[in-house]
Design a protein around this motif. Structure first.
Motif, short mmCIF file in Angstrom:
data_model
loop_
_atom_site.label_atom_id
_atom_site.label_comp_id
_atom_site.label_asym_id
_atom_site.label_seq_id
_atom_site.Cartn_x
_atom_site.Cartn_y
_atom_site.Cartn_z
N MET A 152 0.72 -1.14 -0.47
CA MET A 152 -0.25 0.22 -0.40
C MET A 152 1.14 1.07 -0.30
O MET A 152 1.83 1.09 0.68
CB MET A 152 -1.36 0.64 0.97
CG MET A 152 -2.04 1.30 1.47
SD MET A 152 -3.07 0.80 2.84
CE MET A 152 -3.85 -0.80 1.91
N SER A 153 0.81 2.38 -0.89
CA SER A 153 1.01 3.23 -1.11
C SER A 153 0.80 4.28 -0.02
O SER A 153 0.35 4.78 0.54
CB SER A 153 1.92 3.71 -2.20
OG SER A 153 0.32 4.18 -2.54
N THR A 154 1.68 5.18 0.46
CA THR A 154 1.43 6.21 1.35
C THR A 154 1.81 7.82 0.74
O THR A 154 3.24 7.54 0.28
CB THR A 154 1.28 6.11 2.24
OG1 THR A 154 2.96 5.62 3.28
CG2 THR A 154 0.85 5.33 3.03
N THR A 155 1.67 8.91 1.11
CA THR A 155 1.95 9.38 0.57
C THR A 155 2.18 10.46 2.20
O THR A 155 1.17 10.63 3.20
CB THR A 155 1.16 11.08 0.12
OG1 THR A 155 1.22 10.21 -1.10
CG2 THR A 155 1.59 12.46 0.08
N PRO A 156 3.44 10.82 2.52
CA PRO A 156 3.07 11.79 4.58
C PRO A 156 2.39 12.55 4.31
O PRO A 156 2.23 12.53 6.09
CB PRO A 156 5.25 11.74 4.47
CG PRO A 156 5.86 10.84 3.27
CD PRO A 156 4.58 10.44 2.57
N CYS B 143 0.02 12.98 3.19
CA CYS B 143 -1.60 12.51 3.37
C CYS B 143 -2.03 12.61 4.74
O CYS B 143 -2.25 11.57 5.17
CB CYS B 143 -2.13 11.41 2.16
SG CYS B 143 -3.60 11.56 1.84
N TYR B 144 -2.73 13.39 4.60
CA TYR B 144 -3.64 12.89 5.90
C TYR B 144 -4.16 11.97 6.03
O TYR B 144 -3.85 10.99 7.23
CB TYR B 144 -5.23 14.50 6.02
CG TYR B 144 -5.72 13.76 7.38
CD1 TYR B 144 -5.45 14.70 8.86
CD2 TYR B 144 -7.45 13.96 7.78
CE1 TYR B 144 -5.80 14.52 10.13
CE2 TYR B 144 -7.60 13.40 8.43
CZ TYR B 144 -6.94 13.98 10.00
OH TYR B 144 -7.99 13.61 11.01
N PRO B 145 -5.69 11.85 5.10
CA PRO B 145 -6.04 10.43 4.95
C PRO B 145 -5.30 8.96 4.92
O PRO B 145 -5.24 7.98 5.46
CB PRO B 145 -7.09 10.08 3.57
CG PRO B 145 -6.89 11.28 3.34
CD PRO B 145 -5.69 12.33 3.46
N CYS B 146 -3.83 8.60 4.38
CA CYS B 146 -3.87 8.31 4.49
C CYS B 146 -2.44 7.25 5.92
O CYS B 146 -2.28 6.88 6.63
CB CYS B 146 -1.91 8.07 3.59
SG CYS B 146 -2.60 7.68 1.64
N ALA B 147 -2.24 9.33 6.64
CA ALA B 147 -1.63 8.32 8.12
C ALA B 147 -2.40 8.41 8.85
O ALA B 147 -2.07 7.75 9.69
CB ALA B 147 -1.54 10.79 7.90
N GLN B 148 -3.75 8.62 8.81
CA GLN B 148 -4.88 8.51 10.05
C GLN B 148 -4.97 6.75 9.20
O GLN B 148 -5.75 5.56 9.98
CB GLN B 148 -6.25 8.93 9.25
CG GLN B 148 -6.48 10.13 10.00
CD GLN B 148 -5.79 10.54 11.38
OE1 GLN B 148 -4.50 10.40 11.69
NE2 GLN B 148 -6.90 10.00 12.20
N PRO C 287 -11.10 5.54 -0.42
CA PRO C 287 -10.18 4.86 -0.49
C PRO C 287 -9.80 4.39 -0.04
O PRO C 287 -8.02 5.80 0.69
CB PRO C 287 -9.69 4.47 -2.01
CG PRO C 287 -9.76 6.87 -2.49
CD PRO C 287 -10.83 6.95 -1.95
N ARG C 288 -8.68 3.13 0.03
CA ARG C 288 -7.91 3.03 1.85
C ARG C 288 -6.38 2.58 1.05
O ARG C 288 -5.64 2.60 1.92
CB ARG C 288 -8.39 1.71 2.35
CG ARG C 288 -9.49 1.39 2.65
CD ARG C 288 -9.66 0.60 3.75
NE ARG C 288 -8.98 -0.10 4.88
CZ ARG C 288 -8.94 -0.73 5.66
NH1 ARG C 288 -9.24 -2.18 5.24
NH2 ARG C 288 -8.33 -0.67 6.39
N ARG C 289 -5.89 2.93 -0.13
CA ARG C 289 -4.53 3.35 -0.48
C ARG C 289 -4.75 4.63 -1.23
O ARG C 289 -5.74 5.19 -1.35
CB ARG C 289 -4.32 2.52 -1.70
CG ARG C 289 -4.84 2.08 -2.65
CD ARG C 289 -5.15 1.19 -3.57
NE ARG C 289 -6.08 1.36 -4.64
CZ ARG C 289 -5.67 2.15 -6.40
NH1 ARG C 289 -4.12 2.65 -6.81
NH2 ARG C 289 -6.13 2.39 -7.00
N HIS C 290 -3.81 5.15 -1.06
CA HIS C 290 -3.32 5.91 -2.43
C HIS C 290 -4.28 6.75 -3.52
O HIS C 290 -2.63 6.25 -4.12
CB HIS C 290 -1.94 7.36 -1.99
CG HIS C 290 -1.92 8.75 -2.02
ND1 HIS C 290 -2.04 9.45 -0.69
CD2 HIS C 290 -1.49 9.00 -3.37
CE1 HIS C 290 -2.13 10.81 -1.60
NE2 HIS C 290 -1.28 10.97 -2.16
N VAL C 291 -4.83 7.36 -3.76
CA VAL C 291 -5.58 7.63 -5.17
C VAL C 291 -5.65 9.31 -5.43
O VAL C 291 -6.55 9.92 -4.36
CB VAL C 291 -6.53 6.83 -5.40
CG1 VAL C 291 -7.09 6.64 -6.95
CG2 VAL C 291 -6.35 5.09 -5.09
#
Ligand SMILES: [Zn+2]
Length: 150
Positions: free
Chosen positions: A1-5, A7-12, A49-53
């Motif tokens: 799963m890719s994340t962006t530091p 990115c608020y949704p990805c952090a949560q 979405p649960r991944r960064h899109v």
């Protein structure tokens, strides 16, 4: 799963399951539902979405398959919990730091002022913090909406 530091949704997402109810009203394999943290309107849900899109065209068929069900089920749950007349479903993902695709699913109350209907509903975001739905109230709404979805 890719994340962006940044990115608020990805952090949560990375903190799950250690988040308050308002940050995870419900979830499945592909989607997570939260109550907006900065809304002055109770019943402002966000479907993520649960991944960064960052664009709807990059959602997979598997993600797309349940998208409509989520939008309609959340709308039904909002109606049950808030008594709203209808719901709005809106997706832009243009705000700085919020490029992660997110569908706003928002209660539109029967008595909502004319100047807060349609696109103007976004006037409920960006209000002074003292007008925001409190974290406690958002958690309460999250639990009620979770029960309505069950
Ligand atoms: Zn993200």
């Amino acid at each position: 799963m890719s994340t962006t530091p940044a990115c608020y949704p990805c952090a949560q997402e990375a903190r799950l399951p250690d988040v308050p109810p308002r940050e995870c009203v419900a979830r499945d394999e592909h989607w997570r539902v939260v109550h907006a943290f900065n809304s002055a309107l109770p019943g402002w849900l966000v479907l993520l979405p649960r991944r960064h899109v960052t664009a709807v065209h990059d959602l997979t068929d598997a993600e797309a398959a349940s998208l409509g069900l989520w939008q309609v089920r959340l709308s039904r749950a909002l109606r049950t919990v808030t008594g709203c007349a209808k719901s709005y479903v809106v997706q832009f993902a243009e705000a700085e730091g919020f490029g992660h695709v997110h569908f706003h699913v928002v209660a539109r109350m029967a008595d909502q002022p004319e100047d807060r209907r349609g696109p103007a509903v976004f006037g409920y975001l960006g209000r002074p913090e003292e007008e925001w739905v409190s974290p406690e109230r958002a958690d309460e709404l999250a639990r009620e909406i979770g029960r309505a979805l069950a």
